[in-house]
Design an enzyme around this catalytic site. Structure first.
Site, mmCIF file in Angstrom:
data_model
loop_
_atom_site.group_PDB
_atom_site.id
_atom_site.type_symbol
_atom_site.label_atom_id
_atom_site.label_comp_id
_atom_site.label_asym_id
_atom_site.label_seq_id
_atom_site.Cartn_x
_atom_site.Cartn_y
_atom_site.Cartn_z
ATOM 1 N N SER A 104 0.838 -1.201 0.000
ATOM 2 C CA SER A 104 0.000 0.000 0.000
ATOM 3 C C SER A 104 0.878 1.258 0.000
ATOM 4 O O SER A 104 1.708 1.429 -0.906
ATOM 5 C CB SER A 104 -0.949 -0.053 1.202
ATOM 6 O OG SER A 104 -1.949 0.931 1.102
ATOM 7 N N ASP A 235 -8.654 -6.011 -4.314
ATOM 8 C CA ASP A 235 -8.254 -4.805 -3.591
ATOM 9 C C ASP A 235 -9.207 -3.665 -3.937
ATOM 10 O O ASP A 235 -9.263 -3.227 -5.082
ATOM 11 C CB ASP A 235 -6.819 -4.446 -3.982
ATOM 12 C CG ASP A 235 -6.289 -3.199 -3.284
ATOM 13 O OD1 ASP A 235 -7.039 -2.574 -2.500
ATOM 14 O OD2 ASP A 235 -5.120 -2.857 -3.510
ATOM 15 N N HIS A 263 -6.980 -6.072 -0.074
ATOM 16 C CA HIS A 263 -6.020 -5.124 0.498
ATOM 17 C C HIS A 263 -5.708 -5.538 1.940
ATOM 18 O O HIS A 263 -5.873 -4.758 2.893
ATOM 19 C CB HIS A 263 -6.593 -3.706 0.447
ATOM 20 C CG HIS A 263 -5.560 -2.631 0.559
ATOM 21 N ND1 HIS A 263 -4.988 -2.032 -0.538
ATOM 22 C CD2 HIS A 263 -4.976 -2.040 1.634
ATOM 23 C CE1 HIS A 263 -4.120 -1.108 -0.146
ATOM 24 N NE2 HIS A 263 -4.085 -1.109 1.181
#
Length: 297
Positions: A104, A235, A263
């Site tokens: 991320s 995600d 995610h």
């Protein structure tokens, strides 16, 4: 081994240096770079243990997370400062070059290190991330409205039980629907994170950090460090085609897909994610080898 790393006046980061468990007498280091507002303990021990079979593994708490300094209001910073922290952690452990793994926002930081300090990176692996400057393109989707609405309450004051419930709900939203969501898995994770930090609040400092200096996507084509982009098809923050766009933007990027991944590093994706990272770190010719063949580099 745990230690505190000085990265700026009045700012220290907690870091952990874990020795390799395999037979290699000189294992290459891997530095794990977590996402926004997340402690280094969010890296699952099962994943760390798999990587430690081949590597020395270093993980750390960003500023305003875990046991690192919480002082954004007194010492505001930019996301680019968090990228400089990556190099500062390598320096603190006398690591001239490491394999970087970023999730991320950690993937954003790894991209910045690839641009500004490529000699410190043996290989890179990034996932659940977007290319620098990628947001705003009509061809690359933004996070859905329901997730943006959830983030509006990220820093709301809550007592410890309510904060724990909010974090589990957030992980549920991030995980997508590709694999079963185990609420107790993430409840246990967040209990550990809170105990590690010694506090349950979340000031969402990284959401307030300055975004200047991130519109550098055009520079990625010059990156010669081998970089693996792991696509997480479920995600909701950086769904396909973000990962493919990043892999194509990089000078030596390649793409692999982990079916069902969202995610989050759930128990079900630890094995394929570890396998992808280890394939990158142990089988990929490094940028150093390329540079050795080109005296002008």
């Amino acid at each position: 081994m745990e230690r505190l790393v000085d990265v700026a006046p009045g700012v220290r980061l907690w870091a952990e240096d874990l020795p390799a468990t395999g037979p290699d007498p000189e294992p290459e280091p891997v530095l794990l770079v977590m996402g926004a507002n997340a402690s280094g303990l969010v890296w699952p021990d099962a994943l760390v243990d798999r990587l430690a079979e081949r590597h020395r593994v270093i993980r750390y708490d960003h500023r305003d997370t875990g046991r690192s300094t919480w002082a954004f209001d007194e010492h505001p910073y930019a996301v680019t400062d968090l990228a400089a922290d990556v190099v500062a952690v390598l320096d603190a452990f006398d690591v001239p070059r490491a394999h970087l793994v970023g999730m991320s926002m950690g993937g954003t930081l790894v991209q910045l290190v690839l641009l500004d300090a490529p000699g410190r990176v043996a290989t890179a692996t990034v996932f659940c991330t977007a290319a620098l400057g990628g947001y705003g393109s009509p061809d690359l989707p933004a996070p859905p409205a329901e997730l943006l609405a959830l983030w509006e309450h990220l820093a709301d004051p809550r007592d410890a039980p309510a904060e724990l419930d909010w974090r589990v709900a957030h992980w549920r939203a991030l995980s997508g629907t590709g694999t079963p969501f185990d609420a107790e898995e993430f409840r246990a994770l967040e209990r550990r994170v809170i105990a590690h930090a010694g506090r349950h609040d979340n000031p969402a400092a990284h959401a307030r950090a300055a975004q200047t200096g991130l519109d550098r996507g055009a520079e990625l084509a010059a990156v010669e460090v081998p970089t693996l982009v792991v696509e997480a098809p479920e995600d909701p923050i950086n769904p396909p085609p973000h990962s493919g766009h990043l892999a194509r933007a990089l000078g030596r990027g390649r793409l692999v897909r982990i079916p069902g991944m969202g995610h989050a590093i759930t128990r079900t994706v630890v094995a394929p994610l570890a396998a992808a990272i280890l394939t990158q770190t142990t089988l990929t010719p490094t940028a150093g080898a390329v540079a050795a063949q080109d005296p002008q580099r």
